[in-house]
Motif scaffolding. Structure first.
Motif, PDB file in Angstrom:
ATOM      1  N   MET A   1       2.359 -10.215  -1.704  1.00  0.00           N
ATOM      2  CA  MET A   1       3.609  -9.700  -2.185  1.00  0.00           C
ATOM      3  C   MET A   1       4.575  -9.593  -1.002  1.00  0.00           C
ATOM      4  SD  MET A   1       4.308  -6.020  -4.029  1.00  0.00           S
ATOM      5  CE  MET A   1       2.992  -5.221  -3.198  1.00  0.00           C
ATOM      6  N   PRO A   2       5.762 -10.109  -1.132  1.00  0.00           N
ATOM      7  CA  PRO A   2       6.740 -10.012  -0.046  1.00  0.00           C
ATOM      8  C   PRO A   2       7.148  -8.568   0.200  1.00  0.00           C
ATOM      9  CG  PRO A   2       7.452 -11.597  -1.720  1.00  0.00           C
ATOM     10  CD  PRO A   2       6.237 -10.928  -2.234  1.00  0.00           C
ATOM     11  N   LEU A   3       7.620  -8.317   1.391  1.00  0.00           N
ATOM     12  CA  LEU A   3       8.012  -6.961   1.748  1.00  0.00           C
ATOM     13  C   LEU A   3       9.249  -6.480   0.998  1.00  0.00           C
ATOM     14  CD1 LEU A   3       7.441  -6.968   5.589  1.00  0.00           C
ATOM     15  CD2 LEU A   3       6.060  -5.876   3.849  1.00  0.00           C
ATOM     16  N   THR A   4      10.025  -7.408   0.458  1.00  0.00           N
ATOM     17  CA  THR A   4      11.243  -7.005  -0.236  1.00  0.00           C
ATOM     18  C   THR A   4      10.957  -6.478  -1.635  1.00  0.00           C
ATOM     19  OG1 THR A   4      11.564  -9.269  -1.006  1.00  0.00           O
ATOM     20  CG2 THR A   4      12.676  -8.608   1.037  1.00  0.00           C
ATOM     21  N   GLU A   5       9.792  -6.776  -2.197  1.00  0.00           N
ATOM     22  CA  GLU A   5       9.470  -6.297  -3.535  1.00  0.00           C
ATOM     23  C   GLU A   5       9.000  -4.855  -3.488  1.00  0.00           C
ATOM     24  OE1 GLU A   5       6.933  -8.593  -5.996  1.00  0.00           O
ATOM     25  OE2 GLU A   5       7.752 -10.469  -5.283  1.00  0.00           O
ATOM     26  N   ASN A   6       9.356  -4.138  -4.494  1.00  0.00           N
ATOM     27  CA  ASN A   6       8.939  -2.747  -4.611  1.00  0.00           C
ATOM     28  C   ASN A   6       7.601  -2.698  -5.337  1.00  0.00           C
ATOM     29  OD1 ASN A   6       8.689  -0.051  -4.916  1.00  0.00           O
ATOM     30  ND2 ASN A   6      10.553   0.234  -6.115  1.00  0.00           N
ATOM     31  N   PRO A   7       6.543  -2.153  -4.719  1.00  0.00           N
ATOM     32  CA  PRO A   7       5.253  -2.120  -5.401  1.00  0.00           C
ATOM     33  C   PRO A   7       5.239  -1.171  -6.592  1.00  0.00           C
ATOM     34  CG  PRO A   7       5.142  -0.939  -3.330  1.00  0.00           C
ATOM     35  CD  PRO A   7       6.480  -1.590  -3.401  1.00  0.00           C
ATOM     36  N   LEU A   8       6.136  -0.234  -6.629  1.00  0.00           N
ATOM     37  CA  LEU A   8       6.229   0.683  -7.762  1.00  0.00           C
ATOM     38  C   LEU A   8       7.435   0.303  -8.605  1.00  0.00           C
ATOM     39  CD1 LEU A   8       5.634   4.063  -5.953  1.00  0.00           C
ATOM     40  CD2 LEU A   8       4.016   2.833  -7.366  1.00  0.00           C
ATOM     41  N   LYS A   9       7.216   0.067  -9.855  1.00  0.00           N
ATOM     42  CA  LYS A   9       8.334  -0.200 -10.755  1.00  0.00           C
ATOM     43  C   LYS A   9       9.114   1.095 -10.951  1.00  0.00           C
ATOM     44  CE  LYS A   9       6.929  -4.373 -11.691  1.00  0.00           C
ATOM     45  NZ  LYS A   9       7.411  -5.427 -10.918  1.00  0.00           N
ATOM     46  N   LYS A  10      10.368   0.975 -11.294  1.00  0.00           N
ATOM     47  CA  LYS A  10      11.192   2.162 -11.446  1.00  0.00           C
ATOM     48  C   LYS A  10      10.714   3.042 -12.595  1.00  0.00           C
ATOM     49  CE  LYS A  10      15.181   0.287  -9.256  1.00  0.00           C
ATOM     50  NZ  LYS A  10      15.821   1.033  -8.261  1.00  0.00           N
ATOM     51  N   SER A  11      10.044   2.478 -13.571  1.00  0.00           N
ATOM     52  CA  SER A  11       9.578   3.277 -14.698  1.00  0.00           C
ATOM     53  C   SER A  11       8.227   3.925 -14.423  1.00  0.00           C
ATOM     54  CB  SER A  11       9.472   2.398 -15.944  1.00  0.00           C
ATOM     55  OG  SER A  11       8.504   1.377 -15.728  1.00  0.00           O
ATOM     56  N   GLN A  12       7.521   3.496 -13.373  1.00  0.00           N
ATOM     57  CA  GLN A  12       6.215   4.058 -13.067  1.00  0.00           C
ATOM     58  C   GLN A  12       6.358   5.384 -12.346  1.00  0.00           C
ATOM     59  OE1 GLN A  12       4.274   1.103 -10.727  1.00  0.00           O
ATOM     60  NE2 GLN A  12       3.195   0.237 -12.462  1.00  0.00           N
ATOM     61  N   SER A  13       5.353   6.206 -12.536  1.00  0.00           N
ATOM     62  CA  SER A  13       5.306   7.459 -11.811  1.00  0.00           C
ATOM     63  C   SER A  13       4.587   7.214 -10.494  1.00  0.00           C
ATOM     64  CB  SER A  13       4.556   8.500 -12.640  1.00  0.00           C
ATOM     65  OG  SER A  13       4.477   9.701 -11.924  1.00  0.00           O
ATOM     66  N   ILE A  14       4.652   8.173  -9.587  1.00  0.00           N
ATOM     67  CA  ILE A  14       3.999   8.029  -8.296  1.00  0.00           C
ATOM     68  C   ILE A  14       2.550   8.504  -8.386  1.00  0.00           C
ATOM     69  CG2 ILE A  14       4.196   8.628  -5.853  1.00  0.00           C
ATOM     70  CD1 ILE A  14       7.115   8.900  -6.207  1.00  0.00           C
ATOM     71  N   ASN A  15       2.047   8.753  -9.577  1.00  0.00           N
ATOM     72  CA  ASN A  15       0.675   9.196  -9.740  1.00  0.00           C
ATOM     73  C   ASN A  15      -0.275   8.065  -9.398  1.00  0.00           C
ATOM     74  OD1 ASN A  15       1.771  11.518 -10.694  1.00  0.00           O
ATOM     75  ND2 ASN A  15       1.532  10.979 -12.831  1.00  0.00           N
ATOM     76  N   ARG A  16      -1.266   8.385  -8.560  1.00  0.00           N
ATOM     77  CA  ARG A  16      -2.277   7.395  -8.191  1.00  0.00           C
ATOM     78  C   ARG A  16      -3.645   7.998  -8.440  1.00  0.00           C
ATOM     79  NH1 ARG A  16       1.215   6.675  -3.338  1.00  0.00           N
ATOM     80  NH2 ARG A  16       2.398   4.812  -3.753  1.00  0.00           N
ATOM     81  N   ASN A  17      -4.541   7.211  -8.982  1.00  0.00           N
ATOM     82  CA  ASN A  17      -5.919   7.634  -9.243  1.00  0.00           C
ATOM     83  C   ASN A  17      -5.975   8.873 -10.129  1.00  0.00           C
ATOM     84  OD1 ASN A  17      -6.785   5.555  -7.582  1.00  0.00           O
ATOM     85  ND2 ASN A  17      -6.722   6.848  -5.765  1.00  0.00           N
ATOM     86  N   GLY A  18      -5.103   8.960 -11.100  1.00  0.00           N
ATOM     87  CA  GLY A  18      -5.108  10.071 -12.034  1.00  0.00           C
ATOM     88  C   GLY A  18      -4.580  11.377 -11.473  1.00  0.00           C
ATOM     89  N   TRP A  84      14.116   8.698   2.488  1.00  0.00           N
ATOM     90  CA  TRP A  84      13.153   7.596   2.593  1.00  0.00           C
ATOM     91  C   TRP A  84      12.865   6.973   1.231  1.00  0.00           C
ATOM     92  CZ3 TRP A  84      11.963   4.790   6.551  1.00  0.00           C
ATOM     93  CH2 TRP A  84      12.067   5.323   7.832  1.00  0.00           C
ATOM     94  N   SER A  85      12.879   7.775   0.178  1.00  0.00           N
ATOM     95  CA  SER A  85      12.633   7.205  -1.153  1.00  0.00           C
ATOM     96  C   SER A  85      13.778   6.283  -1.562  1.00  0.00           C
ATOM     97  CB  SER A  85      12.445   8.313  -2.183  1.00  0.00           C
ATOM     98  OG  SER A  85      13.651   9.011  -2.381  1.00  0.00           O
ATOM     99  N   ARG A  86      14.992   6.631  -1.181  1.00  0.00           N
ATOM    100  CA  ARG A  86      16.112   5.732  -1.473  1.00  0.00           C
ATOM    101  C   ARG A  86      16.032   4.462  -0.638  1.00  0.00           C
ATOM    102  NH1 ARG A  86      20.909  10.128  -1.863  1.00  0.00           N
ATOM    103  NH2 ARG A  86      20.292  10.967  -3.867  1.00  0.00           N
ATOM    104  N   LYS A  87      15.570   4.589   0.594  1.00  0.00           N
ATOM    105  CA  LYS A  87      15.439   3.411   1.468  1.00  0.00           C
ATOM    106  C   LYS A  87      14.459   2.408   0.880  1.00  0.00           C
ATOM    107  CE  LYS A  87      15.093   1.057   5.372  1.00  0.00           C
ATOM    108  NZ  LYS A  87      15.834  -0.156   5.434  1.00  0.00           N
ATOM    109  N   PHE A  88      13.328   2.925   0.344  1.00  0.00           N
ATOM    110  CA  PHE A  88      12.314   2.044  -0.235  1.00  0.00           C
ATOM    111  C   PHE A  88      12.482   1.860  -1.733  1.00  0.00           C
ATOM    112  CE2 PHE A  88      10.103   3.532   3.641  1.00  0.00           C
ATOM    113  CZ  PHE A  88       9.943   2.295   4.220  1.00  0.00           C
ATOM    114  N   GLU A  89      13.600   2.308  -2.262  1.00  0.00           N
ATOM    115  CA  GLU A  89      13.974   2.147  -3.666  1.00  0.00           C
ATOM    116  C   GLU A  89      12.918   2.703  -4.619  1.00  0.00           C
ATOM    117  OE1 GLU A  89      14.824  -1.964  -4.152  1.00  0.00           O
ATOM    118  OE2 GLU A  89      16.594  -1.896  -2.888  1.00  0.00           O
TER     119      GLU A  89
END
Length: 98
Positions: A1-18, A84-89
Motif C-alpha cells: 500500500m502506498p504511503l499516500t493511502e489512508n489505511p483507515l477509511k473515514k467511516s471506520q472507527s479506530i477500534n482494533r481487535n475489538g 496529527w489526526s488531521r495530518k494523517f487524514e
C-alpha cells in the motif's frame, strides 16, 4: 500500500481487535470522579481536626489557578492528537482525542 493511502477509511472507527474506546471512556469517566471524591473524604477524615479552618485563609483564586494549570497538559495533548489526526487524514472527534 502506498504511503499516500489512508489505511483507515473515514467511516471506520479506530477500534482494533475489538477494543471499544467509547466503553472504556464511559467507565473511566464514571470512576474518576468517585476516586477524587473518595480521596478528598479520606484526606478530610484522616487529617487534624482544625485543617478545614486553615483552608479558609487561602484565596480561591489560587485554587482555581492550580486547577487550570493541571488541565494545561491535558488540553495540549488533546490538541496535539487532533493536529496529527488531521495530518494523517484520520477523522476523530475531540472527545476521542481526550
Amino acid at each position: 500500500m502506498p504511503l499516500t493511502e489512508n489505511p483507515l477509511k473515514k467511516s471506520q472507527s479506530i477500534n482494533r481487535n475489538g477494543f471499544d474506546f467509547h466503553r472504556v471512556l464511559k467507565i473511566i469517566s464514571f470512576f474518576i470522579p468517585i476516586a477524587v471524591i473518595g480521596n478528598v473524604v479520606y484526606a478530610v477524615i484522616g487529617s487534624e481536626s482544625g485543617i478545614l479552618e486553615k483552608f479558609s485563609h487561602y484565596k480561591i483564586e489560587y485554587l482555581l489557578l492550580a486547577v487550570g494549570l493541571v488541565l494545561v497538559p491535558v488540553v495540549c495533548q488533546m490538541l496535539r492528537i487532533l493536529l496529527w489526526s488531521r495530518k494523517f487524514e484520520v477523522k476523530i472527534k475531540p472527545i476521542e482525542a481526550f
